[in-house]
Design an enzyme around this catalytic site. Structure first.
Site, PDB file in Angstrom:
ATOM      1  N   ASP A 176       0.885  -1.170   0.000  1.00 25.45           N
ATOM      2  CA  ASP A 176       0.000   0.000   0.000  1.00 25.45           C
ATOM      3  C   ASP A 176       0.920   1.217   0.000  1.00 25.45           C
ATOM      4  O   ASP A 176       2.142   1.089   0.100  1.00 25.45           O
ATOM      5  CB  ASP A 176      -0.887  -0.036   1.257  1.00 25.45           C
ATOM      6  CG  ASP A 176      -1.824   1.164   1.347  1.00 25.45           C
ATOM      7  OD1 ASP A 176      -2.400   1.544   0.309  1.00 25.45           O
ATOM      8  OD2 ASP A 176      -1.974   1.751   2.432  1.00 25.45           O
ATOM      9  N   SER A 177       0.315   2.402  -0.050  1.00 25.29           N
ATOM     10  CA  SER A 177       1.121   3.624   0.014  1.00 25.29           C
ATOM     11  C   SER A 177       1.647   3.863   1.432  1.00 25.29           C
ATOM     12  O   SER A 177       2.502   4.714   1.627  1.00 25.29           O
ATOM     13  CB  SER A 177       0.264   4.813  -0.407  1.00 25.29           C
ATOM     14  OG  SER A 177      -0.821   4.948   0.487  1.00 25.29           O
ATOM     15  N   CYS A 189      -4.711  -1.668  -1.531  1.00 26.57           N
ATOM     16  CA  CYS A 189      -4.936  -0.243  -1.774  1.00 26.57           C
ATOM     17  C   CYS A 189      -5.982  -0.122  -2.887  1.00 26.57           C
ATOM     18  O   CYS A 189      -5.788  -0.680  -3.974  1.00 26.57           O
ATOM     19  CB  CYS A 189      -3.619   0.378  -2.232  1.00 26.57           C
ATOM     20  SG  CYS A 189      -3.746   2.077  -2.803  1.00 26.57           S
ATOM     21  N   HIS A 193      -6.990   2.770   4.286  1.00 22.29           N
ATOM     22  CA  HIS A 193      -6.587   3.575   5.449  1.00 22.29           C
ATOM     23  C   HIS A 193      -7.766   3.876   6.389  1.00 22.29           C
ATOM     24  O   HIS A 193      -7.574   4.057   7.591  1.00 22.29           O
ATOM     25  CB  HIS A 193      -6.022   4.933   5.001  1.00 22.29           C
ATOM     26  CG  HIS A 193      -4.573   4.909   4.611  1.00 22.29           C
ATOM     27  ND1 HIS A 193      -4.136   4.412   3.414  1.00 22.29           N
ATOM     28  CD2 HIS A 193      -3.467   5.350   5.267  1.00 22.29           C
ATOM     29  CE1 HIS A 193      -2.819   4.549   3.336  1.00 22.29           C
ATOM     30  NE2 HIS A 193      -2.383   5.116   4.452  1.00 22.29           N
ATOM     31  N   CYS A 238     -11.290   2.818   1.082  1.00 18.33           N
ATOM     32  CA  CYS A 238      -9.863   3.143   1.173  1.00 18.33           C
ATOM     33  C   CYS A 238      -9.362   2.335   2.358  1.00 18.33           C
ATOM     34  O   CYS A 238      -9.993   2.344   3.428  1.00 18.33           O
ATOM     35  CB  CYS A 238      -9.639   4.623   1.415  1.00 18.33           C
ATOM     36  SG  CYS A 238      -7.900   5.031   1.769  1.00 18.33           S
ATOM     37  N   GLU A 278      -1.208   8.968   8.282  1.00 17.74           N
ATOM     38  CA  GLU A 278       0.230   8.710   8.146  1.00 17.74           C
ATOM     39  C   GLU A 278       1.032   9.539   9.156  1.00 17.74           C
ATOM     40  O   GLU A 278       2.129   9.169   9.545  1.00 17.74           O
ATOM     41  CB  GLU A 278       0.694   9.022   6.713  1.00 17.74           C
ATOM     42  CG  GLU A 278       0.163   8.044   5.669  1.00 17.74           C
ATOM     43  CD  GLU A 278       0.697   6.619   5.857  1.00 17.74           C
ATOM     44  OE1 GLU A 278       1.871   6.444   6.232  1.00 17.74           O
ATOM     45  OE2 GLU A 278      -0.092   5.665   5.635  1.00 17.74           O
TER      46      GLU A 278
HETATM   47  N1  DGL Z   1      -4.851   3.081   1.162  1.00 15.42           N
HETATM   48  C1  DGL Z   1      -5.019   3.511  -0.147  1.00 15.42           C
HETATM   49  C2  DGL Z   1      -6.370   3.227  -0.761  1.00 15.42           C
HETATM   50  O1  DGL Z   1      -6.992   2.268  -0.353  1.00 15.42           O
HETATM   51  C3  DGL Z   1      -4.269   4.723  -0.639  1.00 15.42           C
HETATM   52  C4  DGL Z   1      -4.485   5.991   0.043  1.00 15.42           C
HETATM   53  C5  DGL Z   1      -3.537   7.052  -0.475  1.00 15.42           C
HETATM   54  O2  DGL Z   1      -2.326   6.802  -0.506  1.00 15.42           O
HETATM   55  O3  DGL Z   1      -4.017   8.120  -0.858  1.00 15.42           O
HETATM   56  O4  DGL Z   1      -6.810   3.876  -1.666  1.00 15.42           O
END
Ligand code: DGL
Length: 254
Positions: A7-8, A70, A179, A177, A147
């Protein structure tokens, strides 16, 4: 068996936590592309390149299956990545996503700007549930807060109130998402009457069904980032509730 996820940043850990619960015997490799974070507003070409590099890195760890943990990367890169990769590559975009909710509901969908603007999840939801009353809201400020480790900061409450004000009447809120489950209590505070559903609760079953039967790799999970090990180590330890003695910093090359 070894499962690679990326993931990011921290978000994919929400998927990994579910997988670790469902598949406690497997060995996990987690890559957080913290140097590239956030992905939510980056161009499709950029996201595809980072995804292919991340997958190359995970293949070098001899994983048997890769999860793009992600939504944003899955939207642009999952199909391309699967074509170039000899093992299964599971993304977050699947018809199974639509089974998270029942029909006839009024739903608000949250995701990054790229995820919401692509319209892909909205299309899948409407195809499966034609009577759905659907509102979509991009929430690009959520990921930087998470983050930063500010997941319960009062300023995030204000941001959430502002984003979620149009969703007050909705019965169900669908998180698209990886996150966002990390701040589900903040989201719930803004929408106390709404049921929050994590849009990745189908992934563990899917991974289980695809795992090839053969010799296992075992051991504790391994963690990699592309910058800022210490922050990741602290936040990941607190979220996963396990000891993470080492996080390695790697460079993603083609
Ligand atoms: N966790 C990610 C997602 O599900 C990426 C969030 C990001 O880096 O903007 O989209």
């Amino acid at each position: 068996m070894a499962i690679g996820l990326f993931d990011s940043g921290l978000g994919g850990l929400t998927v990994m936590k579910e997988l670790m619960r469902a598949l406690p015997e497997e060995k996990f490799f987690y890559l957080a592309d913290t140097a590239g974070s956030p992905y939510g507003h980056k161009s499709p070409d950029w996201i595809i390149e980072r995804t292919l590099r991340s997958i190359d890195f995970l293949l070098q760890q001899k994983v048997d299956l890769i999860v793009i943990a992600c939504f944003t990367a899955s939207i642009y890169a999952q199909e391309i990545a699967q074509k170039k990769t000899p093992i299964p590559v599971i993304g977050m975009i699947s018809p199974l996503f639509t089974e998270s909710i029942s029909t006839q509901k009024s739903v608000v969908l949250l995701g990054t700007r790229n995820t919401i603007q692509s319209g892909i999840l909205q299309r899948l939801l409407v195809e499966k549930h034609p009577a759905i009353d659907l509102l979509s809201i991009p929430c690009p400020l959520f990921v930087p807060f998470i983050e930063e480790g500010w997941s319960d900061h009062p300023s995030l409450f204000l941001v959430a109130d502002r984003y979620l004000a149009p969703a007050k009447e909705k019965e169900v809120l669908l998180l698209a998402c990886t996150h966002y489950p990390l701040i589900s209590s903040v989201i719930q505070r803004s929408l106390p009457q709404t049921q929050i559903i994590n849009g990745t609760n189908w992934v563990a079953k899917k991974v289980q069904s695809l795992l090839p039967e053969r010799a296992r790799q075992s051991g504790p999970p391994s963690f990699y980032v592309t910058t800022d090990q210490a922050r990741f180590q602290t936040l990941a330890t607190s979220f996963l509730g396990i000891s993470i003695p080492q996080v390695s910093c790697v460079e993603l090359v083609v």
